[in-house]
Write a protein that holds these residues in place. Structure first.
Motif, short mmCIF file in Angstrom:
data_model
loop_
_atom_site.label_atom_id
_atom_site.label_comp_id
_atom_site.label_asym_id
_atom_site.label_seq_id
_atom_site.Cartn_x
_atom_site.Cartn_y
_atom_site.Cartn_z
N GLU A 134 -1.59 -1.55 -8.82
CA GLU A 134 -0.42 -0.26 -8.91
C GLU A 134 0.61 0.45 -9.90
OE1 GLU A 134 3.54 -3.88 -8.59
OE2 GLU A 134 2.57 -2.79 -6.12
N ASP A 149 0.64 -1.08 -0.15
CA ASP A 149 -0.15 -0.16 0.14
C ASP A 149 0.68 1.06 0.24
OD1 ASP A 149 -2.25 -1.24 -0.16
OD2 ASP A 149 -3.07 -0.96 1.94
N ALA A 169 -2.90 6.81 -10.91
CA ALA A 169 -3.21 6.13 -10.00
C ALA A 169 -4.90 7.05 -9.45
CB ALA A 169 -2.88 6.04 -8.08
N THR A 203 -10.42 4.96 5.04
CA THR A 203 -8.88 4.82 3.89
C THR A 203 -7.75 4.78 4.42
OG1 THR A 203 -9.35 7.27 4.09
CG2 THR A 203 -10.09 6.24 2.38
N GLU A 212 2.99 3.78 -7.37
CA GLU A 212 1.95 4.04 -6.06
C GLU A 212 1.40 3.05 -6.57
OE1 GLU A 212 0.64 5.11 -3.92
OE2 GLU A 212 0.35 7.13 -3.81
N ALA A 213 0.31 2.83 -5.26
CA ALA A 213 -0.93 1.80 -4.89
C ALA A 213 -2.47 2.30 -5.49
CB ALA A 213 -0.76 1.15 -3.73
N VAL A 214 -3.17 1.67 -6.12
CA VAL A 214 -4.06 1.72 -6.78
C VAL A 214 -5.05 1.23 -5.85
CG1 VAL A 214 -5.54 1.56 -8.25
CG2 VAL A 214 -3.46 1.92 -9.06
N PHE A 215 -6.32 2.00 -5.09
CA PHE A 215 -6.84 1.23 -4.30
C PHE A 215 -8.69 1.62 -5.00
CE2 PHE A 215 -3.16 3.57 -1.44
CZ PHE A 215 -3.21 2.42 -1.21
N SER A 269 -4.20 -1.78 -1.22
CA SER A 269 -4.93 -1.83 -2.38
C SER A 269 -4.95 -2.48 -3.68
CB SER A 269 -3.42 -0.89 -2.96
OG SER A 269 -2.38 -2.08 -2.42
N THR A 270 -5.18 -2.81 -4.68
CA THR A 270 -5.70 -3.40 -5.69
C THR A 270 -4.95 -3.52 -7.27
OG1 THR A 270 -7.89 -2.42 -5.95
CG2 THR A 270 -8.25 -4.11 -4.52
#
Length: 298
Positions: A140, A15, A159, A129, A116-119, A137-138
């Motif tokens: 990046e 994350d 992202a 959050t 960067e992580a994608v949430f 996260s799901t």
């Protein structure tokens, strides 16, 4: 590759945003990380890929974990350095040495790559959050730039995070991070933001001559910060909390309202510092062909 996490230890590595090469570590600390990694690899007799997580406190290096396997950041490091690490490692595992493959030495790119992580927060109304040891996260993405700020802002855009160019920034941070919030607030003021803060944070900012307007928490009565978020009066939220259930619950409505109103939000002080640096670079984005970057390395 040495990747420096932007969020603090305690946030799941999946994350955390991270930067290659490190954007703030000293050359001495980076050399020590490489030395310890080599010692670990030789002691464990690893042939192929290995990932290590370190924590650094006042230049003292601590080993958190060592995994004799690939990690999901291998594609990111490969793209950042121009080396096909999975292929190189697989060949090593079947007996083709690094020398035979023409691979050797440390590659430290003259540019920055930020993962960067994608949430999926926007798809789950009411979710909190705040980041912690549980991975949320799901996916990046990666941004590349001549400076850390340029690379970071590109990673945010990729992202789906839109960094605001101005407006009102709301800041509410836990006691141990109020000193860090002072510098973030100063940076935002220089960038044209006006600062709002809960009373405790506002008192510290005022003490350090940062112009700030105190606002009510929800429990302190209306008008309060959640009303302002819902009325689209805030363009940036910086909210960190103590790792206690009561403190997290008290500020949960700030984060859930910010998510619902699609306000850009950071829940670590390190993320907020990087965001301020990114905002400073919003007008200086350049598109780089990845092939041209790799030509600088090999």
């Amino acid at each position: 590759g040495v990747m420096e996490h932007i969020e603090e230890a305690g946030v799941h590595s999946g994350d955390s945003a991270c930067c290659l090469p490190p954007h703030s570590l000293s050359a001495g600390v980076e050399a020590e990380l490489r030395r310890q990694t080599e010692l670990l690899a030789r002691a464990l007799d690893v042939v192929g890929l290995m990932n290590v997580q370190f924590a650094i406190q006042r230049d003292v290096v601590y080993v958190l974990e060592v995994n004799p396997r690939a990690s999901r950041t291998v594609p990111y490091v490969s793209k950042a350095t121009g080396l096909q690490l999975a292929k190189i490692a697989a060949r090593c595992m079947v007996g083709v040495g690094l020398g035979q493959q023409g691979v050797g030495g440390v590659i430290r790119p003259p540019y920055f790559s930020v993962k960067e992580a994608v949430f999926p927060f926007a798809k789950f109304p009411g979710v909190d959050t705040i980041l912690g040891p549980e991975m949320k996260s799901t996916g990046e993405v990666m941004g590349v730039g001549a400076s850390f700020g340029e690379a970071f802002v590109k990673s945010q855009l990729a992202a789906g995070v839109k960094l605001p160019r101005g407006g009102r920034a709301f800041i509410s941070v836990r006691d141990g991070e109020k000193a860090g919030a002072v510098q973030v607030a100063r940076d935002l003021v220089q960038l044209g933001f006006s600062i709002l803060a809960t009373r405790g944070t506002a008192a510290v900012l005022s003490k350090h001559d940062v112009p700030v307007t105190p606002v009510n928490k929800v429990a302190e009565g209306r008008p309060h910060v959640v009303d302002m978020i819902k009325n689209n009066e805030i363009s940036l939220i910086i909210n960190t909390v103590e790792e206690k259930r009561g403190a997290i619950n008290d500020s949960r409505s700030i984060r859930t309202s910010g998510l619902q109103a699609r306000v850009t939000m950071y829940t670590t002080i390190w993320g907020a510092e990087a965001a301020a640096e990114g905002i400073r670079n919003l007008g200086e984005l350049v598109v780089y062909p990845i092939q041209a970057l790799h030509e600088q390395l090999h």
